[in-house]
Design an enzyme around this catalytic site. Structure first.
Site, PDB file in Angstrom:
ATOM      1  N   THR A 218    -123.532 -47.131  40.767  1.00 15.63           N
ATOM      2  CA  THR A 218    -122.767 -48.074  41.609  1.00 15.63           C
ATOM      3  C   THR A 218    -121.259 -47.871  41.496  1.00 15.63           C
ATOM      4  OG1 THR A 218    -122.715 -49.709  39.835  1.00 15.63           O
ATOM      5  CG2 THR A 218    -124.522 -49.891  41.412  1.00 15.63           C
TER       6      THR A 218
ATOM      7  N   LEU B  50    -128.103 -50.558  29.768  1.00 14.91           N
ATOM      8  CA  LEU B  50    -127.654 -49.534  28.813  1.00 14.91           C
ATOM      9  C   LEU B  50    -127.895 -49.964  27.379  1.00 14.91           C
ATOM     10  CD1 LEU B  50    -124.120 -48.134  29.667  1.00 14.91           C
ATOM     11  CD2 LEU B  50    -126.314 -46.961  29.742  1.00 14.91           C
TER      12      LEU B  50
ATOM     13  N   ALA C 146    -120.553 -46.701  32.037  1.00 14.12           N
ATOM     14  CA  ALA C 146    -119.697 -47.006  30.882  1.00 14.12           C
ATOM     15  C   ALA C 146    -118.824 -48.201  31.216  1.00 14.12           C
ATOM     16  CB  ALA C 146    -118.805 -45.819  30.535  1.00 14.12           C
TER      17      ALA C 146
ATOM     18  N   SER D  59    -113.691 -37.823  28.671  1.00 12.09           N
ATOM     19  CA  SER D  59    -112.440 -38.261  29.304  1.00 12.09           C
ATOM     20  C   SER D  59    -111.222 -37.672  28.608  1.00 12.09           C
ATOM     21  CB  SER D  59    -112.376 -39.793  29.225  1.00 12.09           C
ATOM     22  OG  SER D  59    -111.065 -40.242  29.435  1.00 12.09           O
TER      23      SER D  59
ATOM     24  N   GLU E 219    -108.865 -39.373  27.896  1.00 11.06           N
ATOM     25  CA  GLU E 219    -108.475 -40.393  26.910  1.00 11.06           C
ATOM     26  C   GLU E 219    -108.880 -39.963  25.490  1.00 11.06           C
ATOM     27  OE1 GLU E 219    -106.870 -43.710  27.290  1.00 11.06           O
ATOM     28  OE2 GLU E 219    -106.184 -42.461  28.928  1.00 11.06           O
TER      29      GLU E 219
ATOM     30  N   TYR F  76    -111.895 -47.600  24.000  1.00  7.72           N
ATOM     31  CA  TYR F  76    -112.521 -46.764  25.038  1.00  7.72           C
ATOM     32  C   TYR F  76    -112.471 -45.289  24.631  1.00  7.72           C
ATOM     33  CZ  TYR F  76    -113.131 -44.115  29.321  1.00  7.72           C
ATOM     34  OH  TYR F  76    -113.555 -43.188  30.246  1.00  7.72           O
TER      35      TYR F  76
ATOM     36  N   GLY G 252    -111.915 -48.791  41.572  1.00  8.77           N
ATOM     37  CA  GLY G 252    -111.878 -50.230  41.299  1.00  8.77           C
ATOM     38  C   GLY G 252    -110.443 -50.746  41.322  1.00  8.77           C
TER      39      GLY G 252
ATOM     40  N   GLY H 239     -97.556 -52.710  34.325  1.00  5.11           N
ATOM     41  CA  GLY H 239     -97.251 -52.603  32.897  1.00  5.11           C
ATOM     42  C   GLY H 239     -96.309 -51.440  32.652  1.00  5.11           C
TER      43      GLY H 239
ATOM     44  N   ALA I 150    -101.449 -49.985  22.671  1.00  2.00           N
ATOM     45  CA  ALA I 150    -101.191 -48.560  22.428  1.00  2.00           C
ATOM     46  C   ALA I 150    -101.554 -47.859  23.726  1.00  2.00           C
ATOM     47  CB  ALA I 150    -102.033 -48.033  21.283  1.00  2.00           C
TER      48      ALA I 150
END
Ligand code: NDP
Ligand code: GDR
Length: 319
Positions: free
Chosen positions: A13, A64, A87, A130, A132, A154, A190, A216, A285
């Site tokens: 989705t 999940l 996720a 990712s 990240e 994350y 999103g 931000g 952070a």
């Protein structure tokens, strides 16, 4: 004639899940997706990215967090390829709730891997890693050899998922690939993510429906590409002989401030009249600078980005 291939997508989705489902259907796969039960009960809202595909895909309710529910779906579907995209994907939220982020992202990945090992061991598996994971980067640009230094729950969860995937590859012979994908965006992104927040709000300001855009950290740099092209890289990985890890990126980096400037400029507006930086919205952070090198993907997968920064911004503002 070879039999129709069966693909299972967790997170169908989401932004990537919807583009990937389109790509696989176009290649004549039988496409199955795992969704939360709430999505089935509230299809209008929760399945908006899939509405046009619903008659052609098979959805299964599972969670999940529940190994038996994942096991049951995988055992029933018997997929040839499994793309694990589900996720808690919003980095900002992972500061508010580390626990549910770990639950979904680490245990969720473990449940899918363990179920595949038990009931579909020949299935090819894709893990949605990712940029990240690189976090506080130690090298520029980052390639597959760059060290991990995650800066959020994350990021930590994705490093754990990456190691779990490698472990199942090495210990149990699972055909498992890890994509290390940099930010990819689209009109289906999103609204909580910065690119969609900027482009959506800039359009509303242009239409007189809003007057300001508080953000931000404006100096964070990201390597932004188009989601439709990044899901193609996932598919190309699973068509390889040998499982491996691949960085997928454009090789260009821009600040959030530049993204906003480009979006407002497309509407003949000056972002400086509307955009402010609210310290309360800066993360405890943040990842300051991401720039990926996708040379290995180009060499081995024949993949390269087509949509670069300006075109991406314009497409999202227009949408
Ligand atoms: P989205 O946030 O758009 O989609 C996430 C999907 O995961 C949705 O289908 C969502 O379902 C599902 N999901 C979330 N939590 C759960 C849960 N607890 N149980 C079951 N399903 C859950 O993400 P993207 O499509 O952008 O990203 C896909 C994957 O790629 C994610 O793993 C993300 O972390 C990773 N990634 C994304 C990048 C990007 O720039 N987009 C870059 C690198 C990695 P629901 O609709 O019900 O909420
Ligand atoms: P990111 O995407 O954290 O990179 O994760 P996001 O768009 O949320 O943030 C990008 C950068 O913009 C800064 N920022 C803001 N971010 C949001 N969301 N809202 C704001 O108002 C805002 N103002 C400034 C952030 O601090 C950050 O530096 C995305 C997700 O898709 C992950 O799942 C994926 O793994 C990575 O991309 C690669």
């Amino acid at each position: 004639m070879s039999p129709q291939r069966i693909a299972l997508i967790t997170g169908i989705t989401g932004q990537d899940g919807s583009y990937l489902a389109e790509l696989l259907l176009a290649q004549d796969y039988e496409v199955h997706g795992i969704v939360r039960r709430v999505a089935i009960e509230d299809p209008e809202h929760r399945l908006w990215r899939l509405r046009h595909l619903l008659p052609r895909i098979h959805l299964h309710a599972a969670s999940l967090e529940s190994f038996p529910s994942i096991f049951k779906v995988i055992n029933t579907v018997q997929p040839d390829e499994c793309y694990h995209l589900a996720a808690q994907s919003f980095v900002g939220y992972s500061f508010e709730d580390e626990f549910s982020t770990f639950q979904a992202n680490i245990n969720g990945t473990h449940h899918v891997l363990a179920a595949l090992k038990e009931c579909a061991p020949a299935c090819r598996f894709y893990f949605a890693g990712s940029s990240e994971m690189f976090g506080k980067v130690a090298s520029l640009p980052q390639d597959e050899q760059a060290p991990f230094h995650p800066r959020s729950a994350y990021g930590i969860s994705k490093v754990a998922g990456f190691h779990l995937t490698q472990h199942y590859r090495e210990a149990y012979g699972l055909q498992a690939w890890c994509g290390i994908l940099y930010n990819h965006e689209s009109p289906r992104r999103g609204l909580e993510f910065v690119t969609r927040k900027i482009t959506f709000q800039a359009a509303r300001i242009k239409l007189g429906l809003a007057h300001a855009l508080p953000l931000g950290n404006l100096e964070a740099r990201r390597d932004w590409g188009h989601a439709r092209e990044y899901v193609e890289a996932m598919w190309r990985m699973l068509q390889q002989e040998t499982p491996d890890d691949y960085v997928i990126a454009t090789g260009e980096t821009h600040t959030v401030r530049e993204f906003a400037a480009a979006a407002f400029a497309h509407l003949d507006l000056d972002s400086r009249d509307y955009v402010t930086s609210d310290p309360a919205m800066v993360r405890p952070a943040d990842v300051e600078l991401l720039l990926g090198c996708a040379a290995k993907a180009e060499r081995e997968l024949g993949w390269r980005p087509r949509t670069m920064f300006r075109d991406l911004v314009v497409e999202m503002v227009e949408a």
